[in-house]
Design an enzyme around this catalytic site. Sequence first.
Site: not given
Length: 340
Positions: A93, A119, A194, A233, A235, A305, A330-331
Site C-alpha cells: 500500500d 501496490e 496485483y 493481492d 482482490n 492475498d 493495510d495488508h
Amino acid sequence: MHFALCRSRTLCVRVCAVSFFRVCGLKTTVNMPKRAKKNEEGVDGESDNGTAAKKEKKGKEPEAPILYEDPPEKLTSKDGRAANMKITSWNVDGLRAWVKKNGLDWVRKEDPDILCLQETKCAEKALPADITGMPEYPHKYWAGSEDKEGYSGVAMLCKTEPLNVTYGIGKEEHDKEGRVITAEFPDFFLVTAYVPNASRGLVRLDYRKTWDVDFRAYLCGLDARKPLVLCGDLNVAHQEIDLKNPKGNRKNAGFTPEEREGFTQLLEAGFTDSFRELYPDQAYAYTFWTYMMNARSKNVGWRLDYFVLSSALLPGLCDSKIRNTAMGSDHCPITLFLAV
C-alpha cells in the site's frame, strides 16, 4: 444560579480529568455522575487490550474479537521432502511509506528467498535507496503504471537470478497499469500480480471480468510449459469463510458473484489455493483490514492475498502462512514454503 454554575464547572473538571488520564494510558479513578460515566463508556467501546469494556448496568456485553493465530511452520511436504524455497508476498500500500514504517526490518527477519510486493505506487526513478540497495536481494525487478504515477505497481526481489523475467500478460489494455511480473526458474514460473479492483460502485467490474478471462488464459499458457506459483493481492475473497461479513458485502468489490466465479474458474483450470489446501476450515484468517473503525484490532477483515499453485507443485507444498502480526500496511504479508 450559583449552584448550577458550580455543578457545571465540577462536571467539566471531572470530564477533563478523565480525558487526561485516558490519553496518558492511566486508569480512570475520578468519580463522575452516573449519566456522565455512562456517556464516557459509550465513547470507549473497547478496552486497550481489545476486550469489551464492562458496562455499569447489566446487559449483553460486546463480543471480544476472534483473532487468528499463525500456527508453527510446517517445513516438510506430504511426500517427505524438506522445504527449499521460501517466497513472501506483501501488498505494501505504497512502497515509500512502507519503508518508512520499517517494513524492510520485518523482511530481513523473515528472510525469504524471493520477495514479491504489490501496490508499490512508486515509479522506478523514485524508489527508496533503502530497498534498491539491499544486498540480500541482488536481483530486483519493478513494474509500474505507465499512465498514472503513484498507482498500482509490483516488484520482485530475488536472491538467485531467474532464467528470464517478463512484464505484463501480453495485452496492452492490462499491461499499461503495471500489475504483473513473471520470473522463470529452473523448476517453475513465479507470477506476482496485483489484480484490478472492481472499485467503489463496481464501476470497473466489467473490466475485472475481462481481466479474469485474459489472466487465466495467460496462466494456463505458462502452466503448459512449466508449473507455476501465483502470488499477490488477487482482490477477491473466494468463499464466505474468507471475510468477516459476507452477507453485507455481496454487492461490494471483492465479493461479487462475478469475481468469486472468476476465481473458481481459475481453480477449475488446474490450480490450487494453497492456504485452503492445508487449512480448509480455518476461519478468521484474513490478510486485509480497512484502516477505518479499528477493523484490524477487531479482526474485521478479508483474505485477499494468495499463493496459488499448479497441481504439479502440490506434492511439494509444505506450508502457506498468514503473517497477520506484521504491521506497515493495510495488508499483512503471506509466506509460502515449498519443496521443489
